[in-house]
Scaffold this active site. Structure first.
Site, PDB file in Angstrom:
ATOM      1  N   SER A  28      90.472 -46.413  12.381  1.00  0.00           N
ATOM      2  CA  SER A  28      90.074 -47.667  13.027  1.00  0.00           C
ATOM      3  C   SER A  28      89.656 -47.449  14.478  1.00  0.00           C
ATOM      4  O   SER A  28      89.683 -48.376  15.270  1.00  0.00           O
ATOM      5  CB  SER A  28      91.201 -48.695  12.928  1.00  0.00           C
TER       6      SER A  28
ATOM      7  N   GLU B 132      98.551 -53.529   3.307  1.00  0.00           N
ATOM      8  CA  GLU B 132      97.796 -53.187   2.095  1.00  0.00           C
ATOM      9  C   GLU B 132      98.722 -53.218   0.881  1.00  0.00           C
ATOM     10  O   GLU B 132      98.346 -53.728  -0.184  1.00  0.00           O
ATOM     11  CB  GLU B 132      97.169 -51.792   2.234  1.00  0.00           C
TER      12      GLU B 132
ATOM     13  N   CYS C 251      92.392 -42.740  -0.808  1.00  0.00           N
ATOM     14  CA  CYS C 251      91.017 -42.745  -0.304  1.00  0.00           C
ATOM     15  C   CYS C 251      90.601 -41.330   0.120  1.00  0.00           C
ATOM     16  O   CYS C 251      91.264 -40.702   0.944  1.00  0.00           O
ATOM     17  CB  CYS C 251      90.957 -43.697   0.878  1.00  0.00           C
TER      18      CYS C 251
ATOM     19  N   SER D  63      98.803 -47.427  14.498  1.00  0.00           N
ATOM     20  CA  SER D  63      97.945 -47.090  13.359  1.00  0.00           C
ATOM     21  C   SER D  63      98.606 -45.955  12.579  1.00  0.00           C
ATOM     22  O   SER D  63      98.746 -44.837  13.073  1.00  0.00           O
ATOM     23  CB  SER D  63      96.561 -46.665  13.873  1.00  0.00           C
TER      24      SER D  63
ATOM     25  N   HIS E 153     103.662 -52.131   4.699  1.00  0.00           N
ATOM     26  CA  HIS E 153     102.253 -52.088   5.093  1.00  0.00           C
ATOM     27  C   HIS E 153     101.488 -53.247   4.444  1.00  0.00           C
ATOM     28  O   HIS E 153     101.674 -53.528   3.259  1.00  0.00           O
ATOM     29  CB  HIS E 153     101.641 -50.744   4.667  1.00  0.00           C
TER      30      HIS E 153
ATOM     31  N   CYS F 195      88.494 -53.602   1.641  1.00  0.00           N
ATOM     32  CA  CYS F 195      87.787 -52.352   1.343  1.00  0.00           C
ATOM     33  C   CYS F 195      87.647 -52.209  -0.176  1.00  0.00           C
ATOM     34  O   CYS F 195      88.602 -52.457  -0.914  1.00  0.00           O
ATOM     35  CB  CYS F 195      88.557 -51.158   1.905  1.00  0.00           C
TER      36      CYS F 195
HETATM   37 FE1  F3S Z   1      88.836 -48.050   2.761  1.00  0.00          FE
HETATM   38 FE2  F3S Z   1      89.546 -45.550   2.965  1.00  0.00          FE
HETATM   39 FE3  F3S Z   1      88.844 -46.898   5.052  1.00  0.00          FE
HETATM   40  S1  F3S Z   1      90.500 -47.107   1.747  1.00  0.00           S
HETATM   41  S2  F3S Z   1      89.394 -48.975   4.671  1.00  0.00           S
HETATM   42  S3  F3S Z   1      87.535 -46.365   3.322  1.00  0.00           S
HETATM   43  S4  F3S Z   1      90.453 -45.410   4.982  1.00  0.00           S
END
Ligand code: F3S
Length: 290
Positions: A272, A136, A200, A228, A134, A106
């Site tokens: 997701s 990420e 985000c 999740s 995690h 992302c």
């Molecule tokens: Fe990116 Fe935010 Fe989705 S970081 S993967 S847009 S939850």
């Protein structure tokens, strides 16, 4: 806010889906890249689930998309880097083994990775607010190997810090906890504290919309994979508004008991959860209400 309203003449409950529910742009992009790669007809691999949604993973698996735990499981083909990102040494190893790399990191995760690397290079002790386990966060640390990960202000208090620190965050980290950690760092007697908020906005907006909806319905269904993290958090947020809240992975988990006597139904979905699963849950609720 999309609403699937009741028919004036029927006994149907109202169903409202919280704004920003379901797949965010980063996950949508990863799914599109996966579909494109599959269409090329060569094997496509992904280290770990592409998204935390077993139903969507199963749908892709039927088309030949392979989730692997180690590069040893990949023969020739394409390695798709999922939206969480991947450590640079693992990417280099995949290239060395002849795999083609398709990067679906992302852009917001990519920003956190680059910032962590730049700040470390500039001499800061990088602190990542997030969950150490995690994927990420593991990927971000791949770009800034000296970074330390903290999940709470208690962890900050326990940590020895150098004179110049820089704070970044896992993109799905709690904004409140991030503010608390930033304040805790600033209260320490350090020479310099740089705060770079890499959370985000899509996640924050999704949480706010779900909380607002949970405050004015009779029952909430939160749709998403059991493992999740962002879906579990949405469930906690809705439940904390005092409304009965059910975390479901798919439509089949919604029962008549959940709906008994409920007139206003709220729906939220994790980052997701594909639209087809949200639609199926709405349909299931309408069917049960008949
Ligand atoms: Fe990116 Fe935010 Fe989705 S970081 S993967 S847009 S939850």
């Amino acid at each position: 806010m999309s609403s699937h309203g009741s028919h004036a003449m029927s006994n149907q409950p109202t169903i409202e889906v919280a704004a920003g529910s379901g797949v965010c742009f980063g996950v949508r992009r990863a799914l599109e890249l996966a579909e494109q790669a599959i269409a090329e007809g060569r094997p496509v691999y992904c280290l770990g689930p592409l998204i935390h949604n077993p139903q969507e993973v199963a749908r892709l698996a039927e088309k030949g998309f392979r989730i692997i735990q180690s590069l040893d499981e990949a023969a020739a083909g394409t390695l798709l880097i999922r939206s969480h990102g991947l450590q640079p040494d693992v990417v280099a190893e995949a290239r060395r083994r002849g795999l083609r790399i398709l990067d679906a990191t992302c852009p917001l995760v990519h920003r956190a990775q680059s910032l962590a690397a730049e700040l470390q290079d500039a001499g800061y002790q990088v602190i990542v607010a997030g969950d150490e386990a995690h994927p990420e966060v593991r990927a971000i640390r791949g770009y800034a190997p000296a970074a330390i990960v903290v999940g709470s202000i208690e962890a900050v208090r326990r940590t020895d810090l150098s004179a110049r620190v820089a704070l970044v965050a896992q993109t799905t980290f709690s904004p409140d906890e991030f503010r608390r950690i930033a304040a805790a760092l600033k209260s320490r007697d350090l020479k310099e504290v740089r705060i770079v908020n890499t959370i985000c906005a899509a996640t924050v907006q999704r949480q706010e919309a779900a909380a607002e909806l949970a405050g004015r319905v009779d029952v909430m269904f939160v749709i998403g994979g059991r493992n999740s993290a962002n879906t579990n958090r949405l469930t906690d947020i809705c439940a904390s508004r005092g409304v009965p809240t059910y975390h479901v992975e798919h439509a089949g988990e919604v029962t008549a008991e959940h709906l008994a006597g409920r007139r206003r139904i709220g729906i939220a979905a994790g980052a997701s959860t594909p639209q087809w699963i949200i639609d199926a849950v709405c349909q299931r609720i309408r069917d049960l209400a008949e």
